[in-house]
Scaffold this motif. Sequence first.
Motif, PDB file in Angstrom:
ATOM      1  N   ASP A 113       0.816  -1.222   0.000  1.00  0.00           N
ATOM      2  CA  ASP A 113       0.000   0.000   0.000  1.00  0.00           C
ATOM      3  C   ASP A 113       0.849   1.271   0.000  1.00  0.00           C
ATOM      4  N   VAL A 114       1.926   1.274   0.810  1.00  0.00           N
ATOM      5  CA  VAL A 114       2.706   2.505   0.979  1.00  0.00           C
ATOM      6  C   VAL A 114       3.959   2.547   0.114  1.00  0.00           C
ATOM      7  N   LYS A 115       4.412   1.368  -0.382  1.00  0.00           N
ATOM      8  CA  LYS A 115       5.605   1.274  -1.231  1.00  0.00           C
ATOM      9  C   LYS A 115       6.836   1.898  -0.563  1.00  0.00           C
ATOM     10  N   ASP A 116       7.029   1.559   0.706  1.00  0.00           N
ATOM     11  CA  ASP A 116       8.200   2.021   1.441  1.00  0.00           C
ATOM     12  C   ASP A 116       9.322   1.006   1.226  1.00  0.00           C
ATOM     13  N   ALA A 117      10.301   1.373   0.405  1.00  0.00           N
ATOM     14  CA  ALA A 117      11.363   0.441   0.039  1.00  0.00           C
ATOM     15  C   ALA A 117      12.155  -0.050   1.239  1.00  0.00           C
ATOM     16  N   SER A 118      12.258   0.783   2.280  1.00  0.00           N
ATOM     17  CA  SER A 118      13.046   0.393   3.455  1.00  0.00           C
ATOM     18  C   SER A 118      12.422  -0.809   4.172  1.00  0.00           C
ATOM     19  N   MET A 119      11.097  -0.941   4.099  1.00  0.00           N
ATOM     20  CA  MET A 119      10.436  -2.090   4.729  1.00  0.00           C
ATOM     21  C   MET A 119      10.926  -3.392   4.112  1.00  0.00           C
ATOM     22  N   LEU A 120      10.956  -3.428   2.803  1.00  0.00           N
ATOM     23  CA  LEU A 120      11.414  -4.637   2.113  1.00  0.00           C
ATOM     24  C   LEU A 120      12.899  -4.858   2.338  1.00  0.00           C
ATOM     25  N   ASP A 121      13.689  -3.793   2.337  1.00  0.00           N
ATOM     26  CA  ASP A 121      15.128  -3.914   2.553  1.00  0.00           C
ATOM     27  C   ASP A 121      15.431  -4.545   3.910  1.00  0.00           C
ATOM     28  N   HIS A 122      14.750  -4.069   4.954  1.00  0.00           N
ATOM     29  CA  HIS A 122      14.963  -4.604   6.299  1.00  0.00           C
ATOM     30  C   HIS A 122      14.571  -6.086   6.363  1.00  0.00           C
ATOM     31  N   PHE A 123      13.491  -6.422   5.687  1.00  0.00           N
ATOM     32  CA  PHE A 123      13.037  -7.812   5.644  1.00  0.00           C
ATOM     33  C   PHE A 123      14.074  -8.694   4.957  1.00  0.00           C
ATOM     34  N   LEU A 124      14.582  -8.257   3.833  1.00  0.00           N
ATOM     35  CA  LEU A 124      15.555  -9.048   3.084  1.00  0.00           C
ATOM     36  C   LEU A 124      16.844  -9.252   3.880  1.00  0.00           C
ATOM     37  N   ILE A 125      17.249  -8.227   4.631  1.00  0.00           N
ATOM     38  CA  ILE A 125      18.435  -8.345   5.484  1.00  0.00           C
ATOM     39  C   ILE A 125      18.208  -9.419   6.541  1.00  0.00           C
ATOM     40  N   GLU A 126      17.019  -9.420   7.169  1.00  0.00           N
ATOM     41  CA  GLU A 126      16.707 -10.403   8.196  1.00  0.00           C
ATOM     42  C   GLU A 126      16.676 -11.818   7.611  1.00  0.00           C
ATOM     43  N   VAL A 127      16.099 -11.972   6.420  1.00  0.00           N
ATOM     44  CA  VAL A 127      16.059 -13.288   5.784  1.00  0.00           C
ATOM     45  C   VAL A 127      17.481 -13.767   5.484  1.00  0.00           C
ATOM     46  N   ARG A 128      18.306 -12.895   4.949  1.00  0.00           N
ATOM     47  CA  ARG A 128      19.687 -13.293   4.647  1.00  0.00           C
ATOM     48  C   ARG A 128      20.427 -13.700   5.926  1.00  0.00           C
ATOM     49  N   ASN A 129      20.188 -12.988   7.004  1.00  0.00           N
ATOM     50  CA  ASN A 129      20.806 -13.350   8.276  1.00  0.00           C
ATOM     51  C   ASN A 129      20.385 -14.755   8.713  1.00  0.00           C
ATOM     52  N   GLN A 130      19.088 -15.059   8.573  1.00  0.00           N
ATOM     53  CA  GLN A 130      18.597 -16.372   8.961  1.00  0.00           C
ATOM     54  C   GLN A 130      19.163 -17.474   8.061  1.00  0.00           C
ATOM     55  N   LEU A 131      19.333 -17.158   6.793  1.00  0.00           N
ATOM     56  CA  LEU A 131      19.922 -18.141   5.881  1.00  0.00           C
ATOM     57  C   LEU A 131      21.357 -18.471   6.304  1.00  0.00           C
ATOM     58  N   VAL A 132      22.101 -17.447   6.694  1.00  0.00           N
ATOM     59  CA  VAL A 132      23.485 -17.655   7.131  1.00  0.00           C
ATOM     60  C   VAL A 132      23.529 -18.444   8.438  1.00  0.00           C
ATOM     61  N   ILE A 133      22.709 -18.024   9.415  1.00  0.00           N
ATOM     62  CA  ILE A 133      22.689 -18.683  10.725  1.00  0.00           C
ATOM     63  C   ILE A 133      22.351 -20.165  10.596  1.00  0.00           C
ATOM     64  N   ASN A 134      21.379 -20.471   9.742  1.00  0.00           N
ATOM     65  CA  ASN A 134      20.916 -21.854   9.595  1.00  0.00           C
ATOM     66  C   ASN A 134      21.629 -22.611   8.473  1.00  0.00           C
ATOM     67  N   GLU A 135      22.628 -21.954   7.872  1.00  0.00           N
ATOM     68  CA  GLU A 135      23.430 -22.576   6.817  1.00  0.00           C
ATOM     69  C   GLU A 135      22.560 -23.075   5.672  1.00  0.00           C
ATOM     70  N   ILE A 136      21.655 -22.216   5.225  1.00  0.00           N
ATOM     71  CA  ILE A 136      20.752 -22.532   4.118  1.00  0.00           C
ATOM     72  C   ILE A 136      21.279 -21.835   2.866  1.00  0.00           C
ATOM     73  N   SER A 137      21.461 -22.594   1.799  1.00  0.00           N
ATOM     74  CA  SER A 137      22.071 -22.029   0.590  1.00  0.00           C
ATOM     75  C   SER A 137      21.063 -21.442  -0.384  1.00  0.00           C
ATOM     76  N   ASN A 138      19.820 -21.930  -0.363  1.00  0.00           N
ATOM     77  CA  ASN A 138      18.809 -21.389  -1.267  1.00  0.00           C
ATOM     78  C   ASN A 138      17.416 -21.694  -0.723  1.00  0.00           C
TER      79      ASN A 138
END
Length: 286
Positions: A212-237
Amino acid sequence: MILGGIFGRSGTGLSVYMTDKLVRVLELGRNKKPVFEPIEIFWEHEEESRKKQILSTIVESNRLKGKEVISCIGANEGILKFQKFPIAMSKKDLMEAIDWFIKSETQQIKEETVYDYFFLEKEPDDKYIRVVITIARKSSVDRVRDTLRSVGLRPKIIDYEIVDIINYGLYNKLPPPFAILYMDYYESVLTYYSKNTITYNKIDFNYKQYRDVKDASMLDHFLIEVRNQLVINEISNVYLAGPVIADELTLENIMMNLPVLGILDLEDVPPGFFIPYILSVRGLEE
């Protein structure tokens, strides 16, 4: 292979997915195609009595009264535990070990709970018996069951959202280990399944608000958190699922920033019905 659930067995293709913010109703025929147009209604601003009226209207208008139905509780209303036991254990010792583990887990929860457990299929080289245990608030299960009964439906399975996400991967024969990032309108869940472990993380991201608001920072923060979880859990894809995959611009952004192996689209069903779809399929398969 489809994992078991918290309560009951079924043979129905009707599913109802309810949260405090929306409801989805889907019925699949034996051909796994919708019997009627899948229904999605946002009701986050409605009172509980009004929500029941909305669901009752859906039931009446689609002649669903008296039918068996499958539903589930959300990821934050239960827990899933993965345990391994030596394959040489006797059945008596195994059952006692499982019971002891469940008691130790539920003693830490102040609320009354319900639980279920099921065994993963054995493989020829297995040295362990692998057990998946689901524990849920009894009040959460009762609330879903009572709501369904109040509108004339017959609840046969109250499942757990994390189990449903795993079931999709198992049913569609995703090669293990696999990870699924399920992005719904109000929350996202990253679930990882392998022969030796199951992990999951709920990640806050209000996709509906972002849309609704198209706030790019919301998606950026989400993607950073997902990447962190991928690293922590050793998930490649990961595989990507949920209503977000119908949003071309957002999907492109996600695929540029995450190691997306594939998109879990649903034939003949909108992508927002990812959970109801596997619930309905599970009912038809049992």
